[in-house]
Design an enzyme around this catalytic site. Sequence first.
Site, PDB file in Angstrom:
ATOM      1  N   LEU A  80     -46.675  14.954  13.099  1.00  0.00           N
ATOM      2  CA  LEU A  80     -46.037  14.585  14.360  1.00  0.00           C
ATOM      3  C   LEU A  80     -45.835  13.080  14.480  1.00  0.00           C
ATOM      4  O   LEU A  80     -44.941  12.633  15.199  1.00  0.00           O
ATOM      5  CB  LEU A  80     -46.879  15.109  15.534  1.00  0.00           C
ATOM      6  CG  LEU A  80     -47.051  16.638  15.581  1.00  0.00           C
ATOM      7  CD1 LEU A  80     -47.974  17.033  16.723  1.00  0.00           C
ATOM      8  CD2 LEU A  80     -45.695  17.321  15.725  1.00  0.00           C
ATOM      9  N   ASP A  81     -46.667  12.299  13.801  1.00  0.00           N
ATOM     10  CA  ASP A  81     -46.504  10.840  13.798  1.00  0.00           C
ATOM     11  C   ASP A  81     -46.146  10.408  12.380  1.00  0.00           C
ATOM     12  O   ASP A  81     -46.946   9.836  11.660  1.00  0.00           O
ATOM     13  CB  ASP A  81     -47.786  10.159  14.273  1.00  0.00           C
ATOM     14  CG  ASP A  81     -47.583   8.680  14.561  1.00  0.00           C
ATOM     15  OD1 ASP A  81     -46.416   8.226  14.548  1.00  0.00           O
ATOM     16  OD2 ASP A  81     -48.573   7.958  14.778  1.00  0.00           O
ATOM     17  N   PHE A  82     -44.914  10.693  11.995  1.00  0.00           N
ATOM     18  CA  PHE A  82     -44.439  10.472  10.625  1.00  0.00           C
ATOM     19  C   PHE A  82     -43.784   9.096  10.561  1.00  0.00           C
ATOM     20  O   PHE A  82     -42.562   8.953  10.629  1.00  0.00           O
ATOM     21  CB  PHE A  82     -43.439  11.565  10.261  1.00  0.00           C
ATOM     22  CG  PHE A  82     -43.189  11.728   8.786  1.00  0.00           C
ATOM     23  CD1 PHE A  82     -43.479  12.913   8.144  1.00  0.00           C
ATOM     24  CD2 PHE A  82     -42.642  10.692   8.035  1.00  0.00           C
ATOM     25  CE1 PHE A  82     -43.227  13.082   6.790  1.00  0.00           C
ATOM     26  CE2 PHE A  82     -42.389  10.842   6.692  1.00  0.00           C
ATOM     27  CZ  PHE A  82     -42.670  12.036   6.062  1.00  0.00           C
TER      28      PHE A  82
END
Length: 280
Positions: A66-68
Amino acid sequence: FQLYGYCYQDSNDIPDTLTTITELGSPLEMIQLLQTSWEDRFRICLSLVRLLHYLAHSPLGSVTLLDFRPRQFVIVDGELKVTDLDDASIEESSCTSNSDCFMEFPARNFTLPCSVEGRCQSMNEKRNLYNAYRFFFTYLLPHSAPSSLRPLLDKIVNATGNCNKHGKAKDFLFYPSPSVNSEFTQKCVKSANIKYRRVPEAFIPDENYRCWPSYHHKGCLLSVFDVSEAIEICDSYSQCKAFVLTNQTTWTGRQLVFFKMASNHIMPDPDKITYVKVTD
C-alpha cells in the site's frame, strides 16, 4: 529481503513487539540511480520484476504494498529489495459492481472488473504494477538506454503504465529468466569506416577523459558487447583516439573498456588489448 533472525517480545512496557534482524542495504536515492549506467539501472528493474512476480504469486496469495514508494526499498549488492512490510496486504477489495473496483492515482485512474465472487480482479497485482511504473520503470528504463533496445523498452513502459501485461512486456515483467540478460544487452552494430590498429597485451595508463555514464569517476570506462560496439562508442566521441579492452566484465557478462584521448604512452599488460585509431 533476507531475514537473519527475529525476536518476539511481550511485556508490560512493550507489548506484542516483533524485532527482526535483516541484511544491511543502502537507502535508495533516485537522483544517484539516474547517474549510474543503464545496465546497473536495468539490474535494479529486473530485481523489481522478480519482486512483482513474487507478490502476485506468493504463498499467501496476491500481496499489495500500500505504501509503494522508493523510501520503502534499499539496494543490496545492486539488487532492489523491499524493507518495510508494515503496509503489505493480502485482502482483495470486495465489490458488487465494476464501479466499486476503482483505482485512483495522481496521473490516471483505472476501473477493474468485479468477479462473480464479489472481489475486484487482480487489484493487488495491478496496484503494484502501476506503482512500479510511476516510481521506477518510467525513470530508470528509458533514460540513456541502448538505441537498439528503446522500441522494446517503450513497449514495456507503456504496458506497465496501462496496467496490462501483453506481448514481450509480459514476458519481461512476469516471467523473467537468465536469458533476458543476453536479449537486453546485446546490440547490433554496423562496421565502422574508421580503422583501428590492434595492439595485443598493451595498456594506456594515462590519457583519460571523462564521459557519462562511466564506471570510473576519473576516466571513461564503459561496458560493451564486443569490439564492434567499442569502435562505435569511440567513433561517437571526438576526443576518443584509442580504447583498451580489459578482462573485467559486468554482471551481465559485458566487457569493460577504457576509452582514451591519445595513445602516446603504451605499456605492456598481458591482461589487456589496446585498439588505436589509425589516422592519415
